[in-house]
Design a protein around this motif. Structure first.
Motif, short mmCIF file in Angstrom:
data_model
loop_
_atom_site.label_atom_id
_atom_site.label_comp_id
_atom_site.label_asym_id
_atom_site.label_seq_id
_atom_site.Cartn_x
_atom_site.Cartn_y
_atom_site.Cartn_z
N ILE A 102 0.96 -1.23 0.06
CA ILE A 102 -0.02 0.11 -0.09
C ILE A 102 0.81 1.07 0.15
N SER A 103 2.24 1.12 0.86
CA SER A 103 2.65 2.62 0.28
C SER A 103 3.80 3.12 -0.58
N ASN A 104 4.42 1.49 -0.93
CA ASN A 104 5.21 2.39 -2.46
C ASN A 104 4.35 1.36 -3.57
N GLY A 105 3.53 0.82 -3.58
CA GLY A 105 3.14 0.55 -4.63
C GLY A 105 3.17 -1.11 -5.03
N GLU A 106 4.23 -1.56 -5.06
CA GLU A 106 5.01 -3.13 -5.30
C GLU A 106 4.73 -4.15 -4.41
N PHE A 250 -2.16 -3.93 14.93
CA PHE A 250 -0.74 -4.17 13.52
C PHE A 250 -1.45 -4.48 12.28
N ILE A 251 -3.21 -3.90 12.34
CA ILE A 251 -4.37 -3.88 11.04
C ILE A 251 -3.91 -3.10 10.88
N SER A 252 -4.05 -1.71 11.41
CA SER A 252 -4.12 -0.51 11.45
C SER A 252 -3.30 0.09 11.10
N GLU A 253 -1.93 -0.12 11.56
CA GLU A 253 -0.05 -0.12 11.03
C GLU A 253 0.00 -0.75 9.33
N SER A 254 -0.25 -1.16 9.03
CA SER A 254 -0.66 -1.65 7.90
C SER A 254 -1.14 -1.20 6.91
N LEU A 255 -2.50 0.00 7.09
CA LEU A 255 -2.97 1.26 6.40
C LEU A 255 -2.25 2.34 6.20
N PRO A 256 -1.06 2.69 5.87
CA PRO A 256 -0.06 3.88 6.23
C PRO A 256 -0.91 4.52 5.78
N ASP A 257 -0.84 5.67 6.03
CA ASP A 257 -1.78 7.53 5.26
C ASP A 257 -0.78 7.97 4.32
N ASN A 258 -1.02 8.65 3.25
CA ASN A 258 -0.89 9.24 2.31
C ASN A 258 0.32 8.18 1.06
N SER A 259 -0.66 7.08 0.75
CA SER A 259 0.12 5.99 0.55
C SER A 259 -0.21 6.10 -1.46
N CYS A 262 -5.17 2.98 -1.66
CA CYS A 262 -5.97 2.99 -0.95
C CYS A 262 -6.65 1.98 -0.34
N LEU A 263 -6.52 0.95 0.62
CA LEU A 263 -7.32 -0.48 0.87
C LEU A 263 -8.80 0.04 1.35
N GLU A 264 -9.99 0.10 1.05
CA GLU A 264 -11.19 -0.52 1.94
C GLU A 264 -11.91 -1.15 2.16
N VAL A 265 -12.43 -1.95 2.99
CA VAL A 265 -13.46 -3.05 3.19
C VAL A 265 -14.43 -2.47 3.64
N PHE A 333 -23.42 -12.06 4.19
CA PHE A 333 -22.25 -11.24 3.93
C PHE A 333 -21.18 -11.58 2.82
N HIS A 334 -21.33 -10.18 2.07
CA HIS A 334 -19.96 -10.30 1.25
C HIS A 334 -19.32 -9.38 2.21
N GLN A 335 -17.46 -9.41 1.96
CA GLN A 335 -17.57 -8.57 2.76
C GLN A 335 -15.70 -8.04 1.70
N GLN A 336 -16.11 -7.11 1.33
CA GLN A 336 -15.61 -6.41 -0.06
C GLN A 336 -14.08 -5.96 0.14
N TYR A 337 -12.79 -6.02 -0.42
CA TYR A 337 -11.88 -5.23 0.04
C TYR A 337 -11.84 -4.76 -1.52
N LEU A 338 -11.96 -3.26 -1.60
CA LEU A 338 -11.48 -2.21 -2.73
C LEU A 338 -10.06 -1.99 -2.41
N LEU A 339 -9.61 -2.15 -3.67
CA LEU A 339 -8.67 -1.11 -3.74
C LEU A 339 -8.64 -0.59 -4.51
N ASP A 340 -8.26 0.94 -4.32
CA ASP A 340 -8.12 2.25 -4.87
C ASP A 340 -9.34 2.28 -5.87
N GLY A 341 -10.63 1.54 -5.58
CA GLY A 341 -12.46 1.60 -5.46
C GLY A 341 -12.70 0.21 -6.14
N ARG A 342 -11.64 -0.88 -6.37
CA ARG A 342 -12.34 -1.76 -7.42
C ARG A 342 -12.36 -2.90 -6.51
#
Length: 511
Positions: A102-106, A250-259, A262-265, A333-342
């Protein structure tokens, strides 16, 4: 959902038995997998909770229970104590991998060799017998049942109140601790002519050596009449003891700001009247097909839109809300993981009175190296903990089946503390006590009390509820109407499998 007098909801099932074997998705035995099965037209969340606490599992609307003493790869129900869960080193590694991406996109270069978190594996778990076509229970008939019920006094005699339910991606992480320890011991053993000198003592950490020398000096000073004020260090108080970092941190640390990403659940109810579900439906269908073909090698015809809908959208569970339940309610339910809206991954889950039950996971094959199976399991455990703050009795995370005879499926045992369900007494037993038994035999009774039995067995099959000709009645009344009926053995087997609580609540459909 069938509503009865007093606004009580009922489950309707058709029992199929389980005499013939089918192909096992784990060991590939063509006829080695055996299970009991039934088709559920509709089901309450409490009834399903009671059923999975007796070893049942759903795949779409088909509900099945493996014959553990007969099937080639016994499948034991496993649950994790979500509130007590602490991530292991391999789990933290997965979260760091997500954070780095999420941070560097690699994306990581190495491919993930872990198992997806699919409780009902496409190959291993049956969806329903292809030879069986479930009878259609018409909606009109259900309406008639609701009208006719007050005229059926036998129902009030057998109704019971619903009982409260009793309360990793490397090859190494998927193995049990004993085998891992053996491998480490083997790897550490020096070869002839190489490694440490066997005549010398083993190496010790410098920190331990310094601590030992300090204690020796203090003892010498005391014996020599030195300062008597020197005392042994005071052990730390509980307040001073460092508390382990919770999973949520640990989960919040895996979702850094200004990256870079963007990952949304997002949690979406499986409901075609829900705008979020319908808006994302086609994207989910395409993702499922891509996953099945790339990861499981399915033919395109096996992962069509109709197959996706039947397998992961058709659920017998009706949405329910309770004053003491979670805000989102109960159901599928479906728990959807959206990366940059996808949408890049979808975890299919059931929210039940005492647990979150993992059903299936599918994800975009391009992100396989991110260990999304393990990541989604960690997110679902954290989600269970969140729901528990709203509903105190909802405190377990069910991972589906644990299959010790299949090394690739042992990874579920790494989410600890966890229990396995005893197949004979239906008591929960810590997995640490079960693994040694499973090392010796594929089928095991985990409860060590020889006098313990099935406390919820139905002793009087006449009390089992039957749906016959649009009327609900105890089996005793049904057998009198059907003079000469020869299905008592089948009904007794069904009642033994579902237990007293379910047999006296669930309606067994008889044509």
């Amino acid at each position: 959902m069938l509503k009865m007098a007093g606004n009580k909801s009922y489950t309707i099932v058709e029992y199929f038995g389980g005499d013939s074997g089918y192909r096992c998705g784990y060991c590939k035995n063509d006829e080695g997998n055996f299970s009991h099965g039934m088709w559920s037209h509709t089901m309450t969340v409490q009834d399903y909770q009671d059923l999975i606490d007796r070893g049942w599992r759903r795949s779409g609307k088909y509900v099945y229970k493996p014959k553990l003493n007969k099937t080639c790869c016994p499948q034991y129900t496993i649950r994790c104590h979500a509130l007590k869960f602490q991530p292991s080193k391999s789990h933290k590694k997965v979260l760091k991998k997500i954070s780095k991406f999420i941070s560097n996109g690699e994306l990581p270069k190495e491919q993930d060799d872990g198992e997806p978190m699919d409780s009902v594996c496409d190959e291993a778990g049956p969806r329903e017998p292809s030879s069986v076509c479930p009878s259609e229970v018409k909606r009109a008939a259900i309406t008639d049942i609701q009208k006719e019920l007050p005229e059926c006094p036998a129902i009030t005699e057998v109704q019971k109140e619903e009982a409260d339910a009793a309360p990793a991606d490397s090859e190494t992480s998927r193995k049990d601790p004993e085998s891992v320890a053996d491998e480490r011991t083997t790897a550490a053993a020096p070869k002839p002519g190489m490694g440490a000198d066997p005549g010398r003592p083993p190496c010790r950490k410098a920190r331990d050596l310094r601590k030992e020398r300090r204690l020796q000096k203090e003892q010498i000073r005391q014996h020599a009449g030195g300062d008597s004020s020197i005392v042994s260090p005071t052990p730390p108080t509980p307040a001073q003891t460092k508390q382990p970092k919770p999973l949520e941190d640990f989960i919040s640390e895996s979702l850094p700001d200004n990256s870079s990403h963007c990952l949304e659940v997002r949690l979406v109810p499986v409901n075609f009247e829900d705008p979020q579900f319908t808006a994302s439906y086609q994207q989910s269908v395409a993702l499922y097909a891509r996953y099945q073909m790339a990861i499981h090698g399915d033919d395109p015809s096996d992962c069509s839109e109709s197959e996706f809908r039947r397998f992961l959208c058709d659920s017998p569970l009706e949405a329910e809300h309770s004053p003491d339940g979670p805000e989102v309610g109960y159901g599928s339910f479906h728990q959807q993981y959206l990366l940059d809206g996808r949408i890049v991954a979808v975890g299919v889950i059931d929210i039940l009175p005492t647990c979150v039950s993992s059903v299936y996971l599918y994800y975009h094959p391009d992100f396989a190296s991110l260990s999304l199976g393990s990541y989604s399991a960690l997110r679902e455990i954290a989600f269970t903990r969140q729901l528990q703050t709203q509903s105190p009795k909802l405190s377990y995370y069910y991972l589906g089946f644990y299959i010790h005879s299949c090394p690739k499926m042992r990874y579920k045992g790494q989410y600890r503390p966890s229990d396995l369900l005893c197949p004979e007494t239906f008591a929960w037993v810590p997995i640490e006590q079960c693994v040694p038994q499973l090392e010796n035999t594929r089928y095991a009774r985990f409860n060590q009390d020889p006098d313990a039995g099935d406390a919820r067995v139905l002793k009087d099959v006449g009390r089992a509820l039957v749906l016959y000709r649009r009327a609900v009645m105890p089996y005793a009344a049904y057998s009198r109407k059907r003079k000469g009926s020869s299905d008592e053995t089948e009904v007794q087997q069904y009642a033994d499998l579902v237990g007293q609580d379910c047999a006296e609540k669930i309606l067994l459909y008889r044509a």
